[in-house]
Design a protein around this motif. Sequence first.
Motif, PDB file in Angstrom:
ATOM      1  N   TYR A  72       6.737 -11.078  26.688  1.00 58.88           N
ATOM      2  CA  TYR A  72       6.616 -12.488  26.360  1.00 58.88           C
ATOM      3  C   TYR A  72       8.027 -13.033  26.142  1.00 58.88           C
ATOM      4  O   TYR A  72       8.882 -12.367  25.568  1.00 58.88           O
ATOM      5  N   ILE A  91       3.917 -16.797  28.408  1.00 59.08           N
ATOM      6  CA  ILE A  91       3.032 -15.674  28.126  1.00 59.08           C
ATOM      7  C   ILE A  91       2.446 -15.152  29.425  1.00 59.08           C
ATOM      8  O   ILE A  91       2.536 -13.975  29.744  1.00 59.08           O
ATOM      9  N   ARG A 135       9.844 -10.511  23.679  1.00 57.30           N
ATOM     10  CA  ARG A 135       9.014  -9.572  22.918  1.00 57.30           C
ATOM     11  C   ARG A 135       8.409  -8.565  23.886  1.00 57.30           C
ATOM     12  O   ARG A 135       7.536  -8.906  24.682  1.00 57.30           O
ATOM     13  N   ILE A 178       6.050  -5.804  25.373  1.00 54.93           N
ATOM     14  CA  ILE A 178       4.641  -5.515  25.128  1.00 54.93           C
ATOM     15  C   ILE A 178       4.453  -4.015  25.233  1.00 54.93           C
ATOM     16  O   ILE A 178       4.208  -3.461  26.305  1.00 54.93           O
ATOM     17  N   PHE A 217       2.435  -0.834  23.269  1.00 57.91           N
ATOM     18  CA  PHE A 217       1.296  -0.692  22.384  1.00 57.91           C
ATOM     19  C   PHE A 217       1.626   0.207  21.204  1.00 57.91           C
ATOM     20  O   PHE A 217       1.147   1.299  21.042  1.00 57.91           O
ATOM     21  N   GLY A 247       4.506  -1.726  15.396  1.00 56.39           N
ATOM     22  CA  GLY A 247       5.768  -2.273  14.944  1.00 56.39           C
ATOM     23  C   GLY A 247       6.500  -2.981  16.053  1.00 56.39           C
ATOM     24  O   GLY A 247       6.984  -4.088  15.879  1.00 56.39           O
ATOM     25  N   ASN A 253       5.517  -4.470  18.641  1.00 58.79           N
ATOM     26  CA  ASN A 253       4.931  -5.713  19.111  1.00 58.79           C
ATOM     27  C   ASN A 253       5.390  -6.907  18.297  1.00 58.79           C
ATOM     28  O   ASN A 253       5.205  -8.029  18.707  1.00 58.79           O
ATOM     29  N   ARG A 254       5.919  -6.680  17.136  1.00 62.99           N
ATOM     30  CA  ARG A 254       6.330  -7.792  16.301  1.00 62.99           C
ATOM     31  C   ARG A 254       7.813  -8.092  16.420  1.00 62.99           C
ATOM     32  O   ARG A 254       8.268  -9.100  15.925  1.00 62.99           O
ATOM     33  N   LYS A 255       8.553  -7.217  17.044  1.00 64.44           N
ATOM     34  CA  LYS A 255       9.997  -7.381  17.060  1.00 64.44           C
ATOM     35  C   LYS A 255      10.442  -8.076  18.332  1.00 64.44           C
ATOM     36  O   LYS A 255       9.998  -7.757  19.424  1.00 64.44           O
ATOM     37  N   LEU A 256      11.329  -9.019  18.148  1.00 62.26           N
ATOM     38  CA  LEU A 256      11.923  -9.722  19.270  1.00 62.26           C
ATOM     39  C   LEU A 256      13.291  -9.124  19.587  1.00 62.26           C
ATOM     40  O   LEU A 256      14.007  -8.675  18.703  1.00 62.26           O
TER      41      LEU A 256
END
Lengths: 113, 118
Positions: free
Chosen positions: B32, B51, B94, B96, B98, B101, B103-106
């Motif tokens: 993303y 997205i 971001r 992707i 699975f 942790g 998944n939240r980090k840019l």
Amino acid sequence: DVKVTQSSRYLVKRTGEKVFLECVQDMDHENMFWYRQDPGLGLRLIYFSYDVKMKEKGDIPEGYSVSREKKERFSLILESASTNQTSMYLCASQEGLRTGELFFGEGSRLTVL
Amino acid sequence: AQSVAQPEDQVNVAEGNPLTVKCTYSVSGNPYLFWYVQYPNRGLQFLLKYITGDNLVKGSYGFEAEFNKSQTSFHLKKPSALVSDSALYFCAVRPIIFNAGNNRKLIWGLGTSLAVNP
């Protein structure tokens, strides 16, 4: 509108002092983040939290700790401030979905003398 | 290593001219993509995101961005620049993966300073 409020815009502290930076969000977001921003280095993640009492280290956690006792509040703590922690600190929140964008506070500019 | 590059530290354009702020990334999978803007002494504000779907994404303040999968780029554009667009622009990605942790980090670019001259 989502509002992320950082308690202090500008702080001046002395080396060795304990520093608390507070951040509150009003949108019931699951995720909250603390970044520091320095010229030429961009944004670097210090810590993040994905739930109350849950935290994960970011890329530069050394010298920092965090607290998330309530969902809306995420605090950054400098146990013993040092001059190399002089920086702009940015708090952000995000809903739980992976597609969600971050909402930032106005920033806290900390100077450690 | 995964990374985001903003190859220009500074972009200068004349008011009324089109502007482009470049972003390329090196991230596995289909990430993303996001653009944020920062005005002096302020926090960052979200501009737009990609997205899935149409490669041309429209966002706030008349900005748009074009996703190019083959070139792994996500350049920010505006047809007619305003002096008030002068700010620092950040591209972020971001991955992707699975893993909760990650998944939240840019992953952030270092930012591009845009100066629009009257």
